[in-house]
Design a protein around this motif. Sequence first.
Motif, PDB file in Angstrom:
ATOM      1  N   ILE A 183       0.855  -1.207   0.000  1.00  9.68           N
ATOM      2  CA  ILE A 183       0.000   0.000   0.000  1.00  9.68           C
ATOM      3  C   ILE A 183       0.886   1.251   0.000  1.00  9.68           C
ATOM      4  N   ILE A 184       1.883   1.221   0.881  1.00  7.68           N
ATOM      5  CA  ILE A 184       2.761   2.399   1.006  1.00  7.68           C
ATOM      6  C   ILE A 184       3.559   2.610  -0.291  1.00  7.68           C
ATOM      7  N   HIS A 185       4.061   1.512  -0.857  1.00  5.32           N
ATOM      8  CA  HIS A 185       4.868   1.663  -2.078  1.00  5.32           C
ATOM      9  C   HIS A 185       4.048   2.172  -3.252  1.00  5.32           C
ATOM     10  N   SER A 186       2.730   1.923  -3.191  1.00  2.59           N
ATOM     11  CA  SER A 186       1.925   2.456  -4.307  1.00  2.59           C
ATOM     12  C   SER A 186       1.397   3.861  -3.983  1.00  2.59           C
ATOM     13  N   GLY A 187       1.962   4.486  -2.957  1.00 10.07           N
ATOM     14  CA  GLY A 187       1.589   5.868  -2.648  1.00 10.07           C
ATOM     15  C   GLY A 187       0.374   5.975  -1.737  1.00 10.07           C
ATOM     16  N   GLY A 188      -0.088   4.864  -1.194  1.00 10.72           N
ATOM     17  CA  GLY A 188      -1.285   4.885  -0.347  1.00 10.72           C
ATOM     18  C   GLY A 188      -0.965   5.112   1.127  1.00 10.72           C
ATOM     19  N   VAL A 189      -2.011   5.417   1.883  1.00  3.74           N
ATOM     20  CA  VAL A 189      -1.883   5.604   3.332  1.00  3.74           C
ATOM     21  C   VAL A 189      -2.737   4.537   4.027  1.00  3.74           C
TER      22      VAL A 189
END
Length: 461
Positions: A183-189
């Motif tokens: 999630i984080i690597h795809s820019g998500g929070v």
Amino acid sequence: MIVMKFGGTSIQDAAAITNAVEIIRGRVGRRPIVVVSAMARVTDALLEIAETSRHGYGDALSLIEALRSRHLSTAAVLAQRDAQTDCSSSDAKEKLNSVFSELESLAESVSTLGDLTNPARDAIASVGERLSSIIVAAALQAKGVQAELADSRTFIVTDSRFTSAIPLMKETESKAKSALLPIIHSGGVPVAQGFVGATVDGLTTTIGRGGSDYSAAIIGAALGAEAIEIWTDVDGLMTADPRVVPGAKRIRIVSFGEAAELSYFGAKVLHPSTVLPAVERGIPVFIFNTHNPACEGTIIAAQPRPSRNLIKSIASKRGVTVVNITSTRMLMAHGFLRKIFEVFDRHETSVDVVTTSEVSVSITLDNADRIDAIKRDLDGIGEISVEKRKAIVCVVGADLKFTPGVAARVFGAVASSNVNMISQGASEINLTFVIDESEVERVVRLLHDEFFSEVDCDMFA
Ligand code: ADP
Ligand code: ASP
Ligand code: MG
């Protein structure tokens, strides 16, 4: 990567959530993982629902309706504030209703069985964080943040001590990485629930009251975060509970050791287990005020910094029970303490402060649920007396170690109180004693006057 944990009052209503969302938005560049508590007072309400269900479903249902209306109306107010939110808000409403259906079934089965097991209690208690995380994730999405709900039960792996489960760090680390890093690597929070986990078999557990701080630290340690931020309703770790001492000062920087002692002995602002995962990975912990985000807060870091004030803070804990065991046979006998501690161990009851004399041992308990059985088991060992409604007061500061005369100042200040047990922890950074519960506020204020009438401005604000 940072972990940002928001406590119950920080997300207690739509206004507070809007505020929290702005704080998170301001840190999106640091790749946050958001961890939320239940909205203020919701966990208490859920535990009441659990107890009430035991005696019948009808009363529980009206309590559930009150919770439903609070959550749905908060979600609706947040949705109204932003015209583009229709999509995420109807999705959130559906998710909230589905958690409420689960809660109804849980309450119904407790009432059918007429029995409330600890697994059922945890399944019900976990609902608070599951609901609040849905609302916070939707509120973030409505403000353009790519928030994604992450179910902590899929990656916080615990043992099966329901209601106070212990996280299994190795399992948690690998699961948390595979659940959260994509999630984080795809820019998500990611927005995860504090307090909640699951056994290896997938049964829902909780890790103890106030445990969301601990969840944040576990996640931070598992992912090797740069910082763990605890967002709460006070400016930081203070020189005393500001509810007891309104003039308490904020501590700018405190060591892991000092923070651990303070939280263990009652500084509720931090769950006592929070510090451990952070220490192991050397991750700094910050305490910030959601209602005053410009304030610098408190940094909890590895090394204590010297200060012109002898102590950093005063903590206190009420509701303490003292057990005294007296035996003349103890004199010179070895194995005596082992026998005593085996009894507490058998009843899974942890002890806080221990003092010994040649013929007696005094022990404080935080949780006296099993006191009758403990008394029975201790009976053969010596004469037992139990004192209830006691309190522990603890002064903490790394400099206590090197400074003579601290005890004289502490007990001089509280000379008019009847002090029961006195102990200087092995870490030598705390001085702890036991008094009557009714004396706590007065004693804490007297000590605060004694030690903080003047403060070192480099250390306190
Ligand atoms: P949250 O819901 O954010 O987890 P808590 O209620 O668990 O917040 O903890 C914050 C409260 O801790 C404060 O409102 C304060 O009354 C209490 N508290 C006790 N001791 C201290 C202390 N030394 N410094 C700051 N707050 C303290
Ligand atoms: N909601 C849980 C409690 O009230 C956990 C937390 O808030 O930290 O105990
Ligand atoms: Mg808390």
